[in-house]
Design a protein around this motif. Structure first.
Motif, mmCIF file in Angstrom:
data_model
loop_
_atom_site.group_PDB
_atom_site.id
_atom_site.type_symbol
_atom_site.label_atom_id
_atom_site.label_comp_id
_atom_site.label_asym_id
_atom_site.label_seq_id
_atom_site.Cartn_x
_atom_site.Cartn_y
_atom_site.Cartn_z
ATOM 1 N N THR A 1 0.842 -1.207 0.000
ATOM 2 C CA THR A 1 0.000 0.000 0.000
ATOM 3 C C THR A 1 0.871 1.248 0.000
ATOM 4 N N PHE B 1 2.424 1.722 -3.365
ATOM 5 C CA PHE B 1 1.454 2.234 -4.336
ATOM 6 C C PHE B 1 1.271 3.743 -4.156
ATOM 7 N N LEU C 1 2.088 6.872 -6.764
ATOM 8 C CA LEU C 1 1.165 7.939 -7.166
ATOM 9 C C LEU C 1 1.773 9.314 -6.896
ATOM 10 N N LEU D 1 -1.185 5.864 -14.957
ATOM 11 C CA LEU D 1 -2.023 5.455 -13.828
ATOM 12 C C LEU D 1 -2.662 4.100 -14.094
ATOM 13 N N THR D 2 -3.159 3.913 -15.329
ATOM 14 C CA THR D 2 -3.788 2.649 -15.684
ATOM 15 C C THR D 2 -2.810 1.498 -15.568
ATOM 16 N N THR E 1 0.019 1.379 -13.828
ATOM 17 C CA THR E 1 0.398 1.161 -12.430
ATOM 18 C C THR E 1 -0.690 0.382 -11.705
ATOM 19 N N ALA E 2 -1.934 0.836 -11.881
ATOM 20 C CA ALA E 2 -3.053 0.157 -11.210
ATOM 21 C C ALA E 2 -3.112 -1.297 -11.663
ATOM 22 N N ALA F 1 -2.792 -4.467 -9.323
ATOM 23 C CA ALA F 1 -3.963 -5.358 -9.287
ATOM 24 C C ALA F 1 -3.527 -6.805 -9.478
#
Lengths: 210, 114
Positions: free
Chosen positions: A70, A73, A77, B32-33, B35-36, B40
């Motif tokens: 977490t 992540f 960002l 962002l996509t 990384t997500a 995931a």
């Protein structure tokens, strides 16, 4: 105008500042050479880490036990948004030469960068206290602290550079030299974000996935 | 930041600024996509073992290309091939050093087994 619109990677000044545009080609190419040699440094640290994280765990904890995804992540960002904000600072410099908007975007970039470094230090603190995972425990942890620490040190020196550039903008305005320096800082900042892609993938995600 | 056009802005530059901003926004959305997606894969346990590592590596590679294209503005235009050559050569050196190190150290590790 006979000058090519785009002489080098990154934001080009063609169209708004032809003189600065011409001067930029040489210094920016030189800076790219520095960036690539810096990348070689990171590659060697990655290679060391890749070997150590599998074979150098010794009696200490493994990657999956100590990493907090977490936090990784959120750090991703923060650094990504900071890189994005720097892009807008450069566009404000190129098209408007408005001190206040450039400084505002730089402040956003800087705050996100400081938050990133702060979170990493907090990660280190948690690892060292909650898991007793300090650098001297195993080769894996030594390599981990060396790799992420080198990156955090780069980000911190980028922040110092950013503060100096903010002062130069306030004092000298958008002098040609100030512009070229800010463009180089932007390349440095974006490149650190590229290195971070490697860290969050090959250190954090690989460590937890395998 | 205000959205009005300053009086001293060059004609045509406003349109170009919008275009360059859009490039950063596209880069941010793609990054962002990706990384997500990468997180995931691990968080939702979509894949496991070698397949997970391969997909993560691929996502990281694509994201690095996205950053180079949209944030560092590297493209295939003829006017700055030098920079592209520099990057490609560095990548070659990196691959040789990283894969060579991992290979040799793994080999040594296997030989150290009791």
């Amino acid at each position: 105008m006979s000058l090519s619109e785009r002489l080098h990677p990154g934001i080009n000044l063609a169209g708004t500042d032809p003189e600065g545009h011409e001067a930029a080609e040489e210094v920016l190419f030189g800076f790219w050479i520095f960036l690539m040699s810096d990348l070689v440094l990171f590659a060697v640290l990655f290679a060391t880490y890749a070997a150590m994280s599998v074979q150098g765990i010794a009696e200490g904890p493994g990657p999956a036990e100590v990493f907090d995804l977490t936090a990784a992540f959120l750090e991703t960002l923060l650094l990504l948004l900071s890189s994005f904000a720097f892009g807008f600072a450069l566009l404000a410099m190129k098209y408007r030469e408005n001190r206040r908007s450039v400084l505002a975007w730089l402040l956003v970039t800087g705050i996100l960068g400081v938050a990133f470094v702060g979170m990493e230090l907090h990660d280190y603190y948690v690892m060292a206290t909650a898991h007793e995972a300090t650098p001297q425990v195993s080769g894996f942890l030594s390599a981990y602290y060396l790799l992420t620490g080198t990156h955090a040190l780069h980000v911190s020196s980028g922040l110092v550079w950013m503060a100096i550039m903010a002062i130069q903008i306030a004092v000298f305005g958008f002098d040609k030299r100030v512009k070229l320096r800010l463009m180089r800082l932007a390349l440095f900042w974006h490149m650190l974000d590229v290195v971070w892609i490697g860290i969050f993938t090959f250190v954090y995600l690989f460590g937890v996935a395998s | 930041m205000s959205n009005r056009v300053p009086a001293d802005i060059m004609p045509g530059a406003y349109e170009e600024e919008r275009r360059e901003r859009l490039s950063y926004v596209i880069g941010l959305i793609l990054a962002l996509t990706l990384t997500a997606g990468a997180f995931a894969v691990v968080w939702l346990d979509l894949l496991s073992g070698g397949a997970a590592l391969a997909v993560l590596g691929l996502l990281a590679f694509i994201q690095a290309v996205v950053h180079l294209r949209f944030f560092l503005h590297i493209d295939l235009e003829r006017s700055h091939r030098d920079d592209l050559m520099l990057i490609l050569f560095t990548v070659l050196i990196l691959l040789i050093m990283v894969s060579g190190t991992v290979w040799i150290l793994y080999d040594q590790h296997v030989r150290m087994m009791p």
